[in-house]
Design a protein around this motif. Structure first.
Motif, mmCIF file in Angstrom:
data_model
loop_
_atom_site.group_PDB
_atom_site.id
_atom_site.type_symbol
_atom_site.label_atom_id
_atom_site.label_comp_id
_atom_site.label_asym_id
_atom_site.label_seq_id
_atom_site.Cartn_x
_atom_site.Cartn_y
_atom_site.Cartn_z
ATOM 1 N N LEU A 247 -5.365 29.872 -32.374
ATOM 2 C CA LEU A 247 -6.199 28.715 -32.027
ATOM 3 C C LEU A 247 -7.533 29.129 -31.375
ATOM 4 C CD1 LEU A 247 -3.418 26.382 -30.557
ATOM 5 C CD2 LEU A 247 -4.505 26.225 -32.814
ATOM 6 N N GLY A 248 -7.752 30.422 -31.292
ATOM 7 C CA GLY A 248 -9.030 30.907 -30.741
ATOM 8 C C GLY A 248 -9.096 30.830 -29.218
ATOM 9 N N ALA A 249 -7.921 30.709 -28.584
ATOM 10 C CA ALA A 249 -7.921 30.542 -27.122
ATOM 11 C C ALA A 249 -7.478 31.800 -26.385
ATOM 12 C CB ALA A 249 -7.015 29.375 -26.731
ATOM 13 N N LEU A 250 -7.093 32.841 -27.139
ATOM 14 C CA LEU A 250 -6.641 34.064 -26.467
ATOM 15 C C LEU A 250 -7.790 35.073 -26.460
ATOM 16 C CD1 LEU A 250 -3.944 35.211 -25.227
ATOM 17 C CD2 LEU A 250 -3.764 36.551 -27.327
ATOM 18 N N ASN A 251 -8.497 35.100 -25.360
ATOM 19 C CA ASN A 251 -9.641 36.013 -25.253
ATOM 20 C C ASN A 251 -9.894 36.303 -23.774
ATOM 21 O OD1 ASN A 251 -11.007 33.721 -24.214
ATOM 22 N ND2 ASN A 251 -11.482 33.071 -26.306
ATOM 23 N N GLU A 252 -11.037 36.889 -23.463
ATOM 24 C CA GLU A 252 -11.289 37.297 -22.071
ATOM 25 C C GLU A 252 -11.475 36.101 -21.135
ATOM 26 O OE1 GLU A 252 -15.020 36.578 -24.030
ATOM 27 O OE2 GLU A 252 -13.313 37.815 -24.654
ATOM 28 N N ARG A 253 -11.587 34.901 -21.699
ATOM 29 C CA ARG A 253 -11.672 33.706 -20.843
ATOM 30 C C ARG A 253 -10.301 33.131 -20.512
ATOM 31 N NH1 ARG A 253 -16.783 32.383 -21.123
ATOM 32 N NH2 ARG A 253 -17.874 33.097 -22.973
ATOM 33 N N CYS A 254 -9.297 33.614 -21.215
ATOM 34 C CA CYS A 254 -7.972 32.984 -21.107
ATOM 35 C C CYS A 254 -7.213 33.454 -19.859
ATOM 36 C CB CYS A 254 -7.164 33.317 -22.354
ATOM 37 S SG CYS A 254 -5.522 32.584 -22.326
ATOM 38 N N VAL A 255 -6.757 32.484 -19.072
ATOM 39 C CA VAL A 255 -5.895 32.770 -17.924
ATOM 40 C C VAL A 255 -4.528 32.179 -18.263
ATOM 41 C CG1 VAL A 255 -5.564 32.525 -15.439
ATOM 42 C CG2 VAL A 255 -7.892 32.590 -16.385
ATOM 43 N N ALA A 256 -3.608 33.054 -18.663
ATOM 44 C CA ALA A 256 -2.278 32.615 -19.095
ATOM 45 C C ALA A 256 -1.381 32.463 -17.868
ATOM 46 C CB ALA A 256 -1.692 33.631 -20.062
ATOM 47 N N ILE A 257 -0.918 31.227 -17.642
ATOM 48 C CA ILE A 257 -0.064 30.977 -16.488
ATOM 49 C C ILE A 257 1.393 31.184 -16.895
ATOM 50 C CG2 ILE A 257 0.483 29.323 -14.653
ATOM 51 C CD1 ILE A 257 -2.561 29.906 -14.894
ATOM 52 N N HIS A 258 2.098 32.027 -16.211
ATOM 53 C CA HIS A 258 3.519 32.369 -16.388
ATOM 54 C C HIS A 258 3.756 33.541 -17.351
ATOM 55 C CE1 HIS A 258 4.654 29.116 -13.797
ATOM 56 N NE2 HIS A 258 4.174 28.189 -14.605
ATOM 57 N N ALA A 259 3.554 33.322 -18.666
ATOM 58 C CA ALA A 259 3.755 34.399 -19.660
ATOM 59 C C ALA A 259 5.091 35.128 -19.464
ATOM 60 C CB ALA A 259 2.580 35.384 -19.615
ATOM 61 N N ILE A 260 6.150 34.349 -19.334
ATOM 62 C CA ILE A 260 7.466 34.946 -19.078
ATOM 63 C C ILE A 260 8.167 35.349 -20.382
ATOM 64 C CG2 ILE A 260 9.784 34.514 -18.136
ATOM 65 C CD1 ILE A 260 8.388 32.557 -16.126
ATOM 66 N N TYR A 261 8.254 34.376 -21.302
ATOM 67 C CA TYR A 261 9.013 34.641 -22.536
ATOM 68 C C TYR A 261 8.078 35.098 -23.638
ATOM 69 C CZ TYR A 261 12.809 32.722 -19.901
ATOM 70 O OH TYR A 261 13.747 32.527 -18.923
ATOM 71 N N ILE A 262 7.617 36.337 -23.521
ATOM 72 C CA ILE A 262 6.756 36.895 -24.567
ATOM 73 C C ILE A 262 7.302 38.270 -24.941
ATOM 74 C CG2 ILE A 262 4.767 35.597 -23.674
ATOM 75 C CD1 ILE A 262 3.573 38.141 -22.590
ATOM 76 N N ASP A 263 7.134 38.622 -26.204
ATOM 77 C CA ASP A 263 7.684 39.911 -26.645
ATOM 78 C C ASP A 263 6.653 41.027 -26.444
ATOM 79 O OD1 ASP A 263 5.926 39.866 -28.862
ATOM 80 O OD2 ASP A 263 7.378 38.742 -30.073
#
Ligand SMILES: [Zn+2]
Length: 431
Positions: A247-263
């Motif tokens: 979706l074009g939202a994963l970049n240096e501006r992105c602040v991912a809150i939690h990110a627990i269930y990721i591979d």
């Protein structure tokens, strides 16, 4: 306006330094160095000087990377519910009823608690935008009046299940965000598409475009619970981090809150895109979410900060301790995550995660710092270890933002008034 602060003891880049001085000009550290020589220079120029003796320890102000201040109203009565019940019967029932006036007092209360715990910056992830900007304005006013440094992560939410008080169309979210930005050029404004389940893909794309156009950060809840991965995979054919990327939202501006269930591949993708992570270890335990692999993400060079999220007890010291202990238990390895790393998350790394010039004693950075009572630090212990494993919020003697003392040991008159107001709000709204 300049002022020289002389510290008998200070934690600079995680190391204890003695007799160090900080010259503050226009709210930022302009010179850091040996106390004696800076004091001589200050005396020659007639600069105001303030000295903190041996029983005080100066540390950078703590960075709270993720908070929902109004959740203080859910404390106690909705404590031990499942996440679904907590969200539907407490969060989505009480919070939508708050008026702008209520919001102002709730935020004065919560921000005062944070300052008393040494939190000098808060990234407030703010939901109540469905009726326009009046609620947001009240929250911003509370930040200005308490003196806390505000990162305002304005939520965008368009899911059908969201309460009207939260939900907006993409156009409404865009135009109201633009209005807020124009009205408050001095605050750190961010867009915050709520999550992959509460904001549509089109809304997330629009928020990413908005962030790029206005050069602001984009905060998003992601992979807090296992169900989200299964849901995005079946609906959109991709797991959460991959979907954000698409979706074009994963970049240096992105602040991912939690990110627990990721591979592991998602961890690597997040790192490669320069995205940041906010870890909320106390809330993740309180809500039974899970444990983010911050050891793995940090090894990949991801900037990670800490957040108090549900604000059951907004305490950077508790979050640091939990961050370290949870990694030790998740990896059954006492060396998994040390005190120094935990301290970094709450200060310099946390500021980096928000793209903020703070969290460290460094020339040019915001002069945000905390004065701690150092008397409980064992003489043989490194101060950073004492703070992370034995520290208490009650050690905070004063919090300074931009070189200005905004909170001390005693609650401010505003904080006392806010507590009384909250009693009335709670009586009215809590079922
Ligand atoms: Zn949250």
């Amino acid at each position: 306006m300049s002022e020289l602060f002389i510290a008998a003891r200070a934690l600079v880049a995680g190391e204890e330094r003695r007799e160090v001085a900080f010259l503050v000009e226009k709210g930022r550290f302009s010179k850091i160095g040996d106390a004696k020589s800076l004091a001589i220079e200050a005396a020659r120029r007639g600069t105001k000087t303030r000295r903190f003796p041996e029983d005080r320890l100066l540390v950078p102000g703590f960075i709270n990377g993720h908070s929902h201040a109004y959740q203080v109203l859910l404390r106690g009565w909705a404590d031990d519910w499942s996440f679904d019940r907590w969200r539907s019967d407490a969060l989505y029932r009480v919070v939508p009823q708050l008026t702008p006036e209520d919001i102002y007092w709730v935020f004065v209360f919560a921000f005062s608690e944070m300052l008393a715990a040494g939190i000098t910056t808060v990234a407030e992830f703010f939901y109540l935008n469905g009726a326009g900007n009046a609620h947001a304005e009240a929250a911003i006013r509370a930040a200005r009046e308490t003196g806390i440094r505000l990162v305002f992560a304005r939520t965008w939410m368009d899911a059908a299940y969201a309460p009207d008080a939260y939900r907006e169309t993409i156009e409404e979210a865009q135009s109201r965000s633009e209005e807020l930005l124009a009205a408050h050029a001095d605050i750190n404004f961010c867009v915050a598409p709520h999550s992959l389940h509460a904001a549509s893909p089109a809304m997330i794309e629009a928020a990413a475009a908005f962030a790029a156009e206005h050069d602001c950060m984009l905060h998003v809840h992601v992979a807090e619970a296992a169900y989200e991965g299964a849901a995005t995979l079946s609906e959109h054919g991709a797991t959460p981090i991959r979907l954000l990327d698409r979706l074009g939202a994963l970049n240096e501006r992105c602040v991912a809150i939690h990110a627990i269930y990721i591979d592991e591949e998602e961890q690597a993708l997040l790192a490669a895109r320069g995205a940041r992570v906010i870890h909320n270890p106390m809330t993740n335990q309180y809500l039974g979410d899970g444990i983010c692999d911050i050891s793995g993400l940090r090894a990949l060079g991801v900037a990670i900060g800490l957040g108090t999220d549900a604000d059951v007890k907004p305490s950077a010291i508790d979050e640091m301790r939990a961050a370290s202990l949870l990694q030790k238990i998740a990896r059954t390895d006492g060396a998994a995550f040390g005190a120094r790393s935990a301290f970094d998350l709450a200060t310099a790394s946390g500021a980096r995660a928000l793209r903020l010039d703070a969290g460290r004693f460094e020339e040019g950075a915001f002069a945000d710092f905390v004065v701690l009572d150092a008397r409980a630090i064992d003489p043989w212990a490194p101060a950073v270890n004492a703070l992370v494993y034995r520290g208490e919020d009650a050690w905070v003697q004063g919090s300074f933002v931009g070189g200005k003392r905004v909170a001390g040991r005693e609650p401010s008159p505003a904080a006392i008034a806010a507590r009384e107001r909250l009693r009335g709000i709670a009586e009215r709204l809590i079922p």
